[in-house]
Design a protein around this motif. Structure first.
Motif, mmCIF file in Angstrom:
data_model
loop_
_atom_site.group_PDB
_atom_site.id
_atom_site.type_symbol
_atom_site.label_atom_id
_atom_site.label_comp_id
_atom_site.label_asym_id
_atom_site.label_seq_id
_atom_site.Cartn_x
_atom_site.Cartn_y
_atom_site.Cartn_z
ATOM 1 N N GLU A 153 0.820 -1.214 0.000
ATOM 2 C CA GLU A 153 0.000 0.000 0.000
ATOM 3 C C GLU A 153 0.856 1.266 0.000
ATOM 4 O OE1 GLU A 153 -2.374 1.102 3.357
ATOM 5 O OE2 GLU A 153 -0.983 0.206 4.807
ATOM 6 N N THR A 154 2.137 1.135 0.302
ATOM 7 C CA THR A 154 3.023 2.297 0.324
ATOM 8 C C THR A 154 3.549 2.657 -1.057
ATOM 9 O OG1 THR A 154 5.034 0.985 0.707
ATOM 10 C CG2 THR A 154 3.773 1.644 2.640
ATOM 11 N N ILE A 155 3.419 1.760 -2.010
ATOM 12 C CA ILE A 155 4.044 1.956 -3.325
ATOM 13 C C ILE A 155 3.488 3.177 -4.065
ATOM 14 C CG2 ILE A 155 4.350 0.924 -5.620
ATOM 15 C CD1 ILE A 155 4.583 -1.806 -4.219
ATOM 16 N N ALA A 191 13.065 -2.901 -0.082
ATOM 17 C CA ALA A 191 13.813 -2.363 -1.220
ATOM 18 C C ALA A 191 13.097 -2.669 -2.532
ATOM 19 C CB ALA A 191 15.229 -2.936 -1.228
ATOM 20 N N ALA A 192 12.554 -3.861 -2.633
ATOM 21 C CA ALA A 192 11.839 -4.240 -3.855
ATOM 22 C C ALA A 192 10.635 -3.337 -4.079
ATOM 23 C CB ALA A 192 11.408 -5.703 -3.768
ATOM 24 N N ARG A 193 9.916 -2.995 -3.032
ATOM 25 C CA ARG A 193 8.757 -2.102 -3.171
ATOM 26 C C ARG A 193 9.195 -0.718 -3.664
ATOM 27 N NH1 ARG A 193 7.789 -4.451 2.058
ATOM 28 N NH2 ARG A 193 6.362 -6.219 1.790
ATOM 29 N N ALA A 194 10.284 -0.219 -3.107
ATOM 30 C CA ALA A 194 10.766 1.092 -3.515
ATOM 31 C C ALA A 194 11.180 1.090 -4.980
ATOM 32 C CB ALA A 194 11.940 1.511 -2.628
ATOM 33 N N VAL A 195 11.830 0.028 -5.406
ATOM 34 C CA VAL A 195 12.252 -0.077 -6.807
ATOM 35 C C VAL A 195 11.034 -0.181 -7.720
ATOM 36 C CG1 VAL A 195 13.443 -1.553 -8.479
ATOM 37 C CG2 VAL A 195 14.511 -1.046 -6.267
ATOM 38 N N GLU A 196 10.031 -0.936 -7.302
ATOM 39 C CA GLU A 196 8.789 -1.017 -8.089
ATOM 40 C C GLU A 196 8.151 0.363 -8.229
ATOM 41 O OE1 GLU A 196 4.346 -3.111 -7.951
ATOM 42 O OE2 GLU A 196 5.972 -3.922 -6.697
ATOM 43 N N ALA A 197 8.314 1.202 -7.217
ATOM 44 C CA ALA A 197 7.748 2.554 -7.260
ATOM 45 C C ALA A 197 8.538 3.495 -8.157
ATOM 46 C CB ALA A 197 7.674 3.129 -5.851
ATOM 47 N N GLY A 198 9.754 3.105 -8.533
ATOM 48 C CA GLY A 198 10.511 3.913 -9.485
ATOM 49 C C GLY A 198 11.679 4.696 -8.920
#
Length: 656
Positions: free
Chosen positions: A83-85, A158-165
């Motif tokens: 939900e943070t993405i 880290a994966a979520r942050a990368v998915e967010a761009g």
């Protein structure tokens, strides 16, 4: 011209495969601008983008918690679920649209959790159950399986942050957080593979680095931030940090390293998290960076009181570091980078390291700002003003911080402004505050605001007192009253039997005092502390009696604690919980404000009164009934601090 003046600072740099347009970095820091649930919102995005738009080479976002027990306070930004993405994606898109780069920072605070969401004492985890003395926390020692889950959580976040761009990931291992709790021998008392030898104590950070790198792949920049030292006798030593940095450097897992100083775990160490002017000079992290750089091959970012481009340029040119973290410099002046790039060095609003509205706000539960530039952190509200609908002729009475801010912003909005100051110098009470031992930098607020007055085209009249007749003769449409305050005294009968002066007179150097001095301080701010230090340095025997818990109680935490250290070193005697009752001869009578019992101090040659200010309302009364728009700001409204003065000056200018 400017490129040649700051060729290193303004040159590009690669962190891994990510190229930054310059070496000026806006590092991760607490803002409390995010939503209460830790999701990124428009206010926080606007705050970051303001620095990107001005040319910051990199924005590193506030440290984000990675699981349910990793935050420092309940509204910590989060990357613990999908939900943070969307919030991070909106941030990344906005920064990229301005030509910038953005990294997410990942946090596990370990035992440094200050409060639970429900207000109860928090359940915290650490390498060991070593007590955290500053916040009085006894953590639970992590099990091996719990450690492995945390390592995995770093990778997932880290994966979520990368998915967010985002363009990169940084681990917040500095300033007493969980990675530091594994590194420090004074904290980590484990006897398994995560404790004992320094190699074992470095195991956790290397496993975290491996988890993140394997998740994000080779193209995303990846760095690790550590404190070069905790600067306390009980905490991470410099050699421990240097060895950890060297092991990360040799691991092949990270693209850069980032150093800061201090720890929140202890009073002495915490002062260096956001070092006040009394505790550190400009760029004081440089010697630590120099020693670290000799052992490292990777690019090194250093953050620690770089408030001028000159200090950062010199450190990079000398090879002591590769990029400068300039947090408060860009809180204070969001356009710092553009001014450097354009050669407008004299127009930079230099941070004075007062700590009041940046970290001071956070520590009191409020969002970030700056006493010199209250638009900071308020980009969508007070920072969004434009030109006035109609130009007015405005007289500003008083050239202290409130008057200067009102005058400069009003003029920028298109009004015709006359700033009148009865004395021969702009600055008001800020001039006095800069005379306090160790706080000369506070005078920077006068320099900076006076420059803004000049740039805005304000007409300045020194030695000009504003009267009703002047307002009428000038045909003013509006007047801003910023006439300040004067020192307040107790009723005469209470102190007429003893020689007495005010703290303001002491700091100004105009008071003659005897050998034995007692300061009666009800404000618990810089004035009482400043008078005590000055008198002690001049050889007087000083006692300070405060109504509060300690001298400087109302000051920002790190300023207060540094003041406590200086008072102790100066041998100043302290009586707390004490109000002035009266005095005669050489005896001062105090009353314990909790016990309501007398405290008698004999042998006092001079009583120094520190009872704050009394609003100067003479002009307000003189123009009462005058049919004119008026605004009252700063100490003449009611005495407080420079923060409120400048903020009210801004609000008055917007209201005109």
């Amino acid at each position: 011209m400017t490129q040649s003046q700051f060729p290193h600072l303004l040159s590009p740099i690669k962190l891994g495969k990510v190229e930054l347009r310059n070496r000026i970095i806006f590092p991760a820091h607490e803002t409390l601008l995010q939503s209460d649930d830790g999701l990124l919102n428009d206010a926080y995005i606007a705050y970051q983008v303001a620095r990107t738009r001005a040319g910051a080479g990199l924005n590193i976002l506030t440290a984000a918690s990675i699981d349910d027990f990793s935050f420092t306070q309940p509204s910590q930004p989060r990357l613990d679920s999908d939900e943070t993405i969307p919030g991070y994606r909106a941030m990344a898109d906005a920064i990229h649209a301005e030509g910038g780069k953005v990294f997410a920072q990942l946090l596990h605070a370990g035992r440094e959790m200050y409060s639970a969401a429900d207000g109860s004492a928090p359940l915290t985890f650490s390498s060991s159950d070593t007590y955290a003395e500053r916040f009085h926390i006894r953590p639970r020692a992590l099990t091996i399986s719990e450690i492995r889950k945390i390592v995995e959580a770093y990778g997932a976040a880290a994966a979520r942050a990368v998915e967010a761009g985002v363009d990169g990931i940084e681990i917040c291992g500095n300033q007493g957080n969980l990675p530091a709790q594994f590194l420090a021998a004074t904290i980590n008392s484990r006897t398994d593979e995560y404790g004992g030898s320094l190699a074992n104590r470095c195991r956790f950070i290397l496993e975290v680095a491996q988890s993140v790198r394997s998740t994000i792949g080779p193209d995303i920049a990846f760095g690790f931030r550590l404190s070069a030292a905790d600067l306390d006798n009980d905490g991470l030593e410099e050699e421990e940090s240097l060895e950890a940095l060297a092991r990360l450097d040799a691991s092949g897992l990270v693209d850069y390293l980032h150093i800061v100083l201090g720890t929140p775990s202890t009073r002495a160490g915490a002062m260096h998290i956001v070092a006040p002017m009394e505790a550190a000079e400009t760029g004081y992290v440089v010697p630590f960076a120099e020693r670290a750089k000799k052992r490292l091959k990777l690019p090194l970012v250093a953050t620690g009181r770089f408030n001028t481009p000159q200090s950062a340029e010199l450190a990079i040119a000398n090879g002591f570091m590769d990029a400068a973290g300039m947090t408060r410099a860009m809180i204070c002046d969001p356009r710092f980078v553009s001014k450097v790039r354009e050669g407008r060095i004299d127009d930079i609003r230099a941070c004075i390291a007062c700590d009041q509205a940046c970290i001071g706000h956070f520590q009191r539960g409020y969002s970030v700002s700056c006493i010199q530039f209250p638009e900071s952190g308020r980009e969508l509200t007070l920072g969004a003003y434009g030109k006035a609908d109609r130009a007015k002729k405005v007289i500003v009475a008083g050239g202290g911080p409130a008057g200067m801010k009102a005058a400069s912003v009003a003029a920028m909005r298109g009004h015709h402004v006359i700033l009148c100051e009865a004395s021969g110098q702009l600055g008001g009470q800020a001039i006095l505050a800069s005379k306090v031992s160790g706080r000369a930098e506070f005078g920077g607020i006068v320099t900076n605001l006076a420059r803004e007055v000049e740039l805005a085209g304000v007409t300045v009249r020194l030695k000009q007192k504003v009267t009703k007749e002047l307002i009428e003769s000038e045909g003013a449409d509006a007047v801003v009253l910023a006439t300040g305050s004067t020192p307040r005294l107790p009723s005469p009968e209470r102190i007429e039997g003893i020689k007495h002066v005010t703290a303001h007179d002491v700091i100004a150097g105009t008071a003659k005092v005897g050998q034995s001095v007692l300061i009666a301080d009800i404000t618990c701010d810089w004035a009482g502390v400043g008078a005590a230090l000055q008198l002690s340095q001049n050889g007087h025997d000083v006692t300070i009696a405060v109504v509060g818990i300690q001298p400087g109680e109302t000051m920002p935490t790190y300023v207060r604690d540094k003041s406590a250290a200086r008072l102790f070193e100066a041998g100043v005697k302290i009586i707390n919980y004490a109000r002035l009752y009266g005095a005669d001869g050489n005896t001062v009578y105090l009353e314990h404000v909790a016990a309501l019992k007398p405290i008698v101090v004999e042998g006092v040659d001079t009583l120094v009164i520190c009872h704050g200010g009394e609003a100067d309302r003479r002009l307000e009364r003189e123009i009462e009934g005058l049919p004119i728009e008026r605004h009252i700001v700063g100490d003449c409204l009611t005495p407080r601090t420079a923060e409120e003065a400048v903020l009210e000056g801004l609000k008055a200018a917007i209201a005109l």
